[in-house]
Scaffold this motif. Structure first.
Motif, mmCIF file in Angstrom:
data_model
loop_
_atom_site.group_PDB
_atom_site.id
_atom_site.type_symbol
_atom_site.label_atom_id
_atom_site.label_comp_id
_atom_site.label_asym_id
_atom_site.label_seq_id
_atom_site.Cartn_x
_atom_site.Cartn_y
_atom_site.Cartn_z
ATOM 1 N N VAL A 68 38.583 34.793 26.718
ATOM 2 C CA VAL A 68 39.090 34.891 27.909
ATOM 3 C C VAL A 68 38.081 36.094 28.508
ATOM 4 C CG1 VAL A 68 40.643 35.349 29.847
ATOM 5 C CG2 VAL A 68 41.193 33.880 27.624
ATOM 6 N N VAL A 69 37.331 35.748 29.646
ATOM 7 C CA VAL A 69 36.540 37.055 30.187
ATOM 8 C C VAL A 69 37.072 36.978 31.530
ATOM 9 C CG1 VAL A 69 34.281 37.742 31.194
ATOM 10 C CG2 VAL A 69 34.675 36.713 28.700
ATOM 11 N N ASP A 70 37.737 38.272 31.977
ATOM 12 C CA ASP A 70 38.220 38.300 33.153
ATOM 13 C C ASP A 70 36.883 39.245 33.973
ATOM 14 O OD1 ASP A 70 40.401 37.128 33.161
ATOM 15 O OD2 ASP A 70 41.503 38.727 32.435
ATOM 16 N N LEU A 71 36.380 38.512 34.946
ATOM 17 C CA LEU A 71 35.261 39.214 35.829
ATOM 18 C C LEU A 71 35.758 40.071 36.791
ATOM 19 C CD1 LEU A 71 32.492 36.202 35.753
ATOM 20 C CD2 LEU A 71 33.129 38.335 34.009
ATOM 21 N N ASP A 72 35.524 41.283 36.873
ATOM 22 C CA ASP A 72 35.878 42.222 37.977
ATOM 23 C C ASP A 72 35.059 41.784 39.189
ATOM 24 O OD1 ASP A 72 33.665 43.624 37.994
ATOM 25 O OD2 ASP A 72 34.681 45.383 36.675
ATOM 26 N N ASP A 73 35.687 42.486 40.578
ATOM 27 C CA ASP A 73 35.138 42.032 41.752
ATOM 28 C C ASP A 73 33.685 42.661 41.754
ATOM 29 O OD1 ASP A 73 37.313 40.730 42.462
ATOM 30 O OD2 ASP A 73 38.277 42.324 43.487
ATOM 31 N N SER A 74 33.569 43.808 41.371
ATOM 32 C CA SER A 74 32.166 44.294 41.334
ATOM 33 C C SER A 74 31.100 43.502 40.643
ATOM 34 C CB SER A 74 32.055 45.713 40.848
ATOM 35 O OG SER A 74 32.326 45.679 39.468
ATOM 36 N N LEU A 75 31.286 42.831 39.620
ATOM 37 C CA LEU A 75 30.487 41.782 39.028
ATOM 38 C C LEU A 75 30.294 40.799 39.627
ATOM 39 C CD1 LEU A 75 28.626 41.328 36.426
ATOM 40 C CD2 LEU A 75 30.690 40.141 35.648
ATOM 41 N N LEU A 76 31.472 40.195 40.223
ATOM 42 C CA LEU A 76 31.235 39.028 41.095
ATOM 43 C C LEU A 76 30.254 39.079 42.335
ATOM 44 C CD1 LEU A 76 35.082 37.805 40.987
ATOM 45 C CD2 LEU A 76 33.062 36.864 39.631
ATOM 46 N N VAL A 77 30.553 40.528 42.786
ATOM 47 C CA VAL A 77 29.664 40.671 43.963
ATOM 48 C C VAL A 77 28.053 40.946 43.526
ATOM 49 C CG1 VAL A 77 29.073 42.465 45.843
ATOM 50 C CG2 VAL A 77 31.384 41.631 45.578
ATOM 51 N N SER A 78 28.091 41.684 42.518
ATOM 52 C CA SER A 78 26.640 41.963 42.022
ATOM 53 C C SER A 78 25.704 40.758 41.613
ATOM 54 C CB SER A 78 26.586 43.062 40.904
ATOM 55 O OG SER A 78 26.994 42.416 39.788
ATOM 56 N N LEU A 79 26.605 39.695 40.924
ATOM 57 C CA LEU A 79 25.898 38.568 40.703
ATOM 58 C C LEU A 79 25.858 37.355 41.790
ATOM 59 C CD1 LEU A 79 26.328 38.362 36.742
ATOM 60 C CD2 LEU A 79 24.742 39.376 38.093
ATOM 61 N N SER A 80 26.723 37.690 42.874
ATOM 62 C CA SER A 80 26.870 36.643 44.025
ATOM 63 C C SER A 80 27.532 35.599 43.468
ATOM 64 C CB SER A 80 25.500 36.239 44.527
ATOM 65 O OG SER A 80 24.793 37.505 45.040
ATOM 66 N N ILE A 81 28.499 35.784 42.509
ATOM 67 C CA ILE A 81 29.344 34.473 41.884
ATOM 68 C C ILE A 81 30.259 34.284 42.916
ATOM 69 C CG2 ILE A 81 30.815 33.837 40.029
ATOM 70 C CD1 ILE A 81 29.091 35.786 38.306
ATOM 71 N N SER A 82 30.456 32.932 43.427
ATOM 72 C CA SER A 82 31.224 32.415 44.274
ATOM 73 C C SER A 82 32.176 31.264 43.605
ATOM 74 C CB SER A 82 30.694 32.195 45.570
ATOM 75 O OG SER A 82 29.815 31.317 45.517
ATOM 76 N N ASN A 83 31.464 30.570 42.645
ATOM 77 C CA ASN A 83 32.256 29.291 42.097
ATOM 78 C C ASN A 83 32.110 29.564 40.771
ATOM 79 O OD1 ASN A 83 32.883 27.045 41.006
ATOM 80 N ND2 ASN A 83 31.482 25.851 42.548
ATOM 81 N N GLU A 84 33.254 29.437 40.001
ATOM 82 C CA GLU A 84 33.443 29.737 38.654
ATOM 83 C C GLU A 84 32.700 28.783 37.643
ATOM 84 O OE1 GLU A 84 37.243 28.898 35.256
ATOM 85 O OE2 GLU A 84 37.727 29.946 37.263
#
Length: 149
Positions: free
Chosen positions: A71-87
């Motif tokens: 299990v990898v829980d991605l923090d908000d800063s990583l989601l923003v820096s990689l522009s991840i919006s969909n798992e």
């Protein structure tokens, strides 16, 4: 574009498949562009090859192939820096330390490579937990299955 690779010689690579690592990788901060190449004769593994430096290449694998409960829980800063919006757009890879014999090789589960497949942005993400080791075993039964023996 043509690139020189560490393991596969010179290859033609679609420039749309170049992965951008804005921060580089730990220990390789100047390496910002990589490409994922399929490993000949073994589709489980891939090569994360620098597009600029032929000698910089890492054997990688989808860690879920070996560790289904990973299990990898991605923090908000990583989601923003990689522009991840969909798992569904997230690719998770583990760097393999290849050893002889192969069944003594290890996976780095502590610092997976995270890639947004939609925009080709990537980062090595160091997990803030001690649950997963940086040298997780590839068991002999799994490696045998992978080799097709």
């Amino acid at each position: 574009m043509r690139i020189q690779t560490k393991y596969l010689g010179e290859m033609e690579v679609d420039h749309h498949k170049i992965l951008q690592f804005p921060s580089g990788l730990p220990g390789f901060t100047n390496e910002k562009q990589f490409v994922l190449l399929d490993m000949p004769r073994n589709p489980v593994f891939q090569i994360l090859q620098s597009a600029d430096t032929p000698d910089i290449a890492f054997v990688v694998v989808n860690p879920y192939h070996f560790y289904q409960d990973y299990v990898v829980d991605l923090d908000d800063s990583l989601l923003v820096s990689l522009s991840i919006s969909n798992e569904a757009d997230v690719i998770v890879l583990a760097i393999v330390t290849v050893k002889k014999p192969f069944d003594t090789s290890t996976l780095n589960l502590k610092a997976p490579i995270i890639i947004n497949s939609q925009n080709q942005l990537g980062k090595q993400y160091i997990l803030n937990t001690d649950v997963y080791p940086s040298k997780a075993a590839i068991t002999s039964s799994v490696s045998t299955a992978v080799k097709g023996e």
